[in-house]
Scaffold this motif. Structure first.
Motif, PDB file in Angstrom:
ATOM      1  N   MET A  48       7.247 124.401  32.530  1.00  0.00           N
ATOM      2  CA  MET A  48       7.253 123.282  31.577  1.00  0.00           C
ATOM      3  C   MET A  48       5.828 122.849  31.230  1.00  0.00           C
ATOM      4  SD  MET A  48      10.390 121.052  33.190  1.00  0.00           S
ATOM      5  CE  MET A  48      10.485 119.812  31.902  1.00  0.00           C
ATOM      6  N   LEU A  49       4.976 122.764  32.236  1.00  0.00           N
ATOM      7  CA  LEU A  49       3.595 122.359  32.015  1.00  0.00           C
ATOM      8  C   LEU A  49       2.817 123.426  31.244  1.00  0.00           C
ATOM      9  CD1 LEU A  49       2.826 120.758  35.490  1.00  0.00           C
ATOM     10  CD2 LEU A  49       3.106 119.558  33.306  1.00  0.00           C
ATOM     11  N   SER A  50       3.182 124.672  31.431  1.00  0.00           N
ATOM     12  CA  SER A  50       2.555 125.763  30.684  1.00  0.00           C
ATOM     13  C   SER A  50       2.920 125.669  29.204  1.00  0.00           C
ATOM     14  CB  SER A  50       2.992 127.106  31.264  1.00  0.00           C
ATOM     15  OG  SER A  50       2.393 128.163  30.564  1.00  0.00           O
ATOM     16  N   ARG A  51       4.192 125.412  28.920  1.00  0.00           N
ATOM     17  CA  ARG A  51       4.638 125.245  27.531  1.00  0.00           C
ATOM     18  C   ARG A  51       3.943 124.062  26.856  1.00  0.00           C
ATOM     19  NH1 ARG A  51      10.321 124.758  28.729  1.00  0.00           N
ATOM     20  NH2 ARG A  51      10.267 126.282  30.365  1.00  0.00           N
ATOM     21  N   ALA A  52       3.638 123.027  27.639  1.00  0.00           N
ATOM     22  CA  ALA A  52       2.999 121.823  27.099  1.00  0.00           C
ATOM     23  C   ALA A  52       1.475 121.950  27.038  1.00  0.00           C
ATOM     24  CB  ALA A  52       3.381 120.612  27.950  1.00  0.00           C
ATOM     25  N   GLY A  53       0.926 123.033  27.567  1.00  0.00           N
ATOM     26  CA  GLY A  53      -0.519 123.235  27.510  1.00  0.00           C
ATOM     27  C   GLY A  53      -1.313 122.513  28.582  1.00  0.00           C
ATOM     28  N   VAL A  54      -0.659 122.070  29.638  1.00  0.00           N
ATOM     29  CA  VAL A  54      -1.364 121.399  30.738  1.00  0.00           C
ATOM     30  C   VAL A  54      -1.917 122.440  31.711  1.00  0.00           C
ATOM     31  CG1 VAL A  54      -1.135 119.758  32.666  1.00  0.00           C
ATOM     32  CG2 VAL A  54       0.043 119.330  30.500  1.00  0.00           C
ATOM     33  N   VAL A  55      -1.150 123.502  31.938  1.00  0.00           N
ATOM     34  CA  VAL A  55      -1.604 124.624  32.762  1.00  0.00           C
ATOM     35  C   VAL A  55      -1.467 125.909  31.944  1.00  0.00           C
ATOM     36  CG1 VAL A  55      -0.948 123.530  34.952  1.00  0.00           C
ATOM     37  CG2 VAL A  55       0.650 125.087  33.847  1.00  0.00           C
ATOM     38  N   LYS A  56      -2.154 126.956  32.410  1.00  0.00           N
ATOM     39  CA  LYS A  56      -1.994 128.264  31.780  1.00  0.00           C
ATOM     40  C   LYS A  56      -1.623 129.257  32.868  1.00  0.00           C
ATOM     41  CE  LYS A  56      -6.901 129.301  32.060  1.00  0.00           C
ATOM     42  NZ  LYS A  56      -8.121 129.566  31.348  1.00  0.00           N
ATOM     43  N   SER A  57      -0.879 130.267  32.479  1.00  0.00           N
ATOM     44  CA  SER A  57      -0.471 131.276  33.450  1.00  0.00           C
ATOM     45  C   SER A  57      -1.214 132.572  33.173  1.00  0.00           C
ATOM     46  CB  SER A  57       1.039 131.504  33.403  1.00  0.00           C
ATOM     47  OG  SER A  57       1.410 132.043  32.156  1.00  0.00           O
ATOM     48  N   THR A  58      -1.515 133.275  34.254  1.00  0.00           N
ATOM     49  CA  THR A  58      -2.181 134.566  34.183  1.00  0.00           C
ATOM     50  C   THR A  58      -1.336 135.547  34.975  1.00  0.00           C
ATOM     51  OG1 THR A  58      -4.301 133.410  34.185  1.00  0.00           O
ATOM     52  CG2 THR A  58      -4.351 135.776  34.626  1.00  0.00           C
ATOM     53  N   ARG A  59      -1.022 136.657  34.358  1.00  0.00           N
ATOM     54  CA  ARG A  59      -0.222 137.679  35.037  1.00  0.00           C
ATOM     55  C   ARG A  59      -1.112 138.607  35.847  1.00  0.00           C
ATOM     56  NH1 ARG A  59       5.008 139.186  31.820  1.00  0.00           N
ATOM     57  NH2 ARG A  59       5.336 137.239  30.734  1.00  0.00           N
ATOM     58  N   GLY A  60      -0.504 139.297  36.762  1.00  0.00           N
ATOM     59  CA  GLY A  60      -1.223 140.303  37.530  1.00  0.00           C
ATOM     60  C   GLY A  60      -1.335 139.954  38.989  1.00  0.00           C
ATOM     61  N   ALA A  61      -1.971 140.877  39.727  1.00  0.00           N
ATOM     62  CA  ALA A  61      -2.097 140.733  41.177  1.00  0.00           C
ATOM     63  C   ALA A  61      -2.858 139.470  41.564  1.00  0.00           C
ATOM     64  CB  ALA A  61      -2.793 141.955  41.765  1.00  0.00           C
ATOM     65  N   GLY A  63      -3.047 136.831  39.577  1.00  0.00           N
ATOM     66  CA  GLY A  63      -2.596 135.842  38.614  1.00  0.00           C
ATOM     67  C   GLY A  63      -2.031 134.605  39.267  1.00  0.00           C
ATOM     68  N   GLY A  64      -1.556 133.722  38.419  1.00  0.00           N
ATOM     69  CA  GLY A  64      -0.981 132.465  38.866  1.00  0.00           C
ATOM     70  C   GLY A  64      -1.178 131.428  37.786  1.00  0.00           C
ATOM     71  N   TYR A  65      -1.203 130.191  38.189  1.00  0.00           N
ATOM     72  CA  TYR A  65      -1.355 129.082  37.256  1.00  0.00           C
ATOM     73  C   TYR A  65      -2.680 128.367  37.515  1.00  0.00           C
ATOM     74  CZ  TYR A  65       3.567 129.649  36.092  1.00  0.00           C
ATOM     75  OH  TYR A  65       4.764 130.149  35.668  1.00  0.00           O
ATOM     76  N   SER A  66      -3.299 127.907  36.441  1.00  0.00           N
ATOM     77  CA  SER A  66      -4.527 127.128  36.565  1.00  0.00           C
ATOM     78  C   SER A  66      -4.502 126.006  35.533  1.00  0.00           C
ATOM     79  CB  SER A  66      -5.762 128.005  36.377  1.00  0.00           C
ATOM     80  OG  SER A  66      -5.721 128.670  35.134  1.00  0.00           O
ATOM     81  N   LEU A  67      -5.257 124.960  35.811  1.00  0.00           N
ATOM     82  CA  LEU A  67      -5.349 123.831  34.885  1.00  0.00           C
ATOM     83  C   LEU A  67      -6.094 124.259  33.622  1.00  0.00           C
ATOM     84  CD1 LEU A  67      -6.339 121.016  37.408  1.00  0.00           C
ATOM     85  CD2 LEU A  67      -4.139 121.288  36.259  1.00  0.00           C
ATOM     86  N   VAL A  68      -5.637 123.798  32.476  1.00  0.00           N
ATOM     87  CA  VAL A  68      -6.300 124.111  31.215  1.00  0.00           C
ATOM     88  C   VAL A  68      -7.613 123.336  31.117  1.00  0.00           C
ATOM     89  CG1 VAL A  68      -6.119 123.900  28.696  1.00  0.00           C
ATOM     90  CG2 VAL A  68      -4.185 124.763  30.022  1.00  0.00           C
ATOM     91  N   ARG A  69      -7.583 122.066  31.528  1.00  0.00           N
ATOM     92  CA  ARG A  69      -8.778 121.215  31.511  1.00  0.00           C
ATOM     93  C   ARG A  69      -9.156 120.853  32.941  1.00  0.00           C
ATOM     94  NH1 ARG A  69      -5.326 119.240  27.828  1.00  0.00           N
ATOM     95  NH2 ARG A  69      -4.795 117.468  29.099  1.00  0.00           N
ATOM     96  N   LEU A  70     -10.350 120.366  33.096  1.00  0.00           N
ATOM     97  CA  LEU A  70     -10.784 119.897  34.414  1.00  0.00           C
ATOM     98  C   LEU A  70      -9.873 118.766  34.883  1.00  0.00           C
ATOM     99  CD1 LEU A  70     -14.638 119.759  33.814  1.00  0.00           C
ATOM    100  CD2 LEU A  70     -13.384 121.433  35.197  1.00  0.00           C
ATOM    101  N   PRO A  71      -9.704 118.603  36.206  1.00  0.00           N
ATOM    102  CA  PRO A  71      -8.863 117.509  36.715  1.00  0.00           C
ATOM    103  C   PRO A  71      -9.307 116.135  36.209  1.00  0.00           C
ATOM    104  CG  PRO A  71      -9.385 119.031  38.481  1.00  0.00           C
ATOM    105  CD  PRO A  71     -10.190 119.457  37.285  1.00  0.00           C
ATOM    106  N   GLU A  72     -10.604 115.947  36.027  1.00  0.00           N
ATOM    107  CA  GLU A  72     -11.130 114.669  35.531  1.00  0.00           C
ATOM    108  C   GLU A  72     -10.740 114.420  34.081  1.00  0.00           C
ATOM    109  OE1 GLU A  72     -13.417 116.215  38.859  1.00  0.00           O
ATOM    110  OE2 GLU A  72     -13.052 117.100  36.903  1.00  0.00           O
TER     111      GLU A  72
END
Length: 155
Positions: A48-61, A63-72
């Motif tokens: 849900m957060l990926s669809r909303a642009g809060v996190v992005k997903s990366t595929r692969g060994a 891979g995973g999820y990361s924040l689109v912007r800095l936490p601040e």
């Protein structure tokens, strides 16, 4: 009583964990283990957060999820909006168009000020703030001058 959903509560917990751990990809399983939130729930939240642009997903060994912007730069308001939609205490504010009495309501202006104050308060708290607040301590007090609420109305 004003409440956010359990899913949004879990989302803030998961994102605060990501903020604590710093940059890089985080797996849903790793976040579930670190937070105690069930893995299927973490996966659902991250999608849900990926669809909303809060996190992005990366595929692969690696891979995973990361924040689109800095936490601040990521507000709690953006997380709530991503999972629950517009932040408003009443129907007269937001994207739903209001209630049946909106054309003759004398309290509407007052509710708009209150809704704006709630949004500003939530926008003033970042994921970085949530990541550093100890579990039992509350966040620092947020002061929002009423004059700023009226200025936003004209923008």
């Amino acid at each position: 009583m004003l409440r956010i959903s359990k899913l949004t509560d879990y989302a803030v917990i998961v994102l605060a964990q990501m903020a604590k751990c710093g940059e890089g990809a985080h797996t849903a399983c790793g976040l579930a283990e670190a937070t105690g939130v069930a893995a299927p729930t973490v996966s659902k939240i991250l999608k849900m957060l990926s669809r909303a642009g809060v996190v992005k997903s990366t595929r692969g060994a690696k891979g995973g999820y990361s924040l689109v912007r800095l936490p601040e730069q990521t507000s709690v308001a953006s997380v709530i909006y991503a999972l629950e939609g517009p932040i408003a205490l009443t129907e007269c504010e937001g994207e739903r168009g209001g209630c049946e009495q909106s054309s003759s309501c004398h309290a509407r202006g007052s509710w708009e000020v209150i809704n704006r104050a709630v949004r500003k308060a939530l926008e003033s708290v970042s994921l970085a703030d949530m990541a550093k607040v100890p579990a039992m301590a509350g966040p620092a007090e947020v002061n929002i001058p009423v004059s700023t609420l009226f200025q936003s109305r004209q923008a």
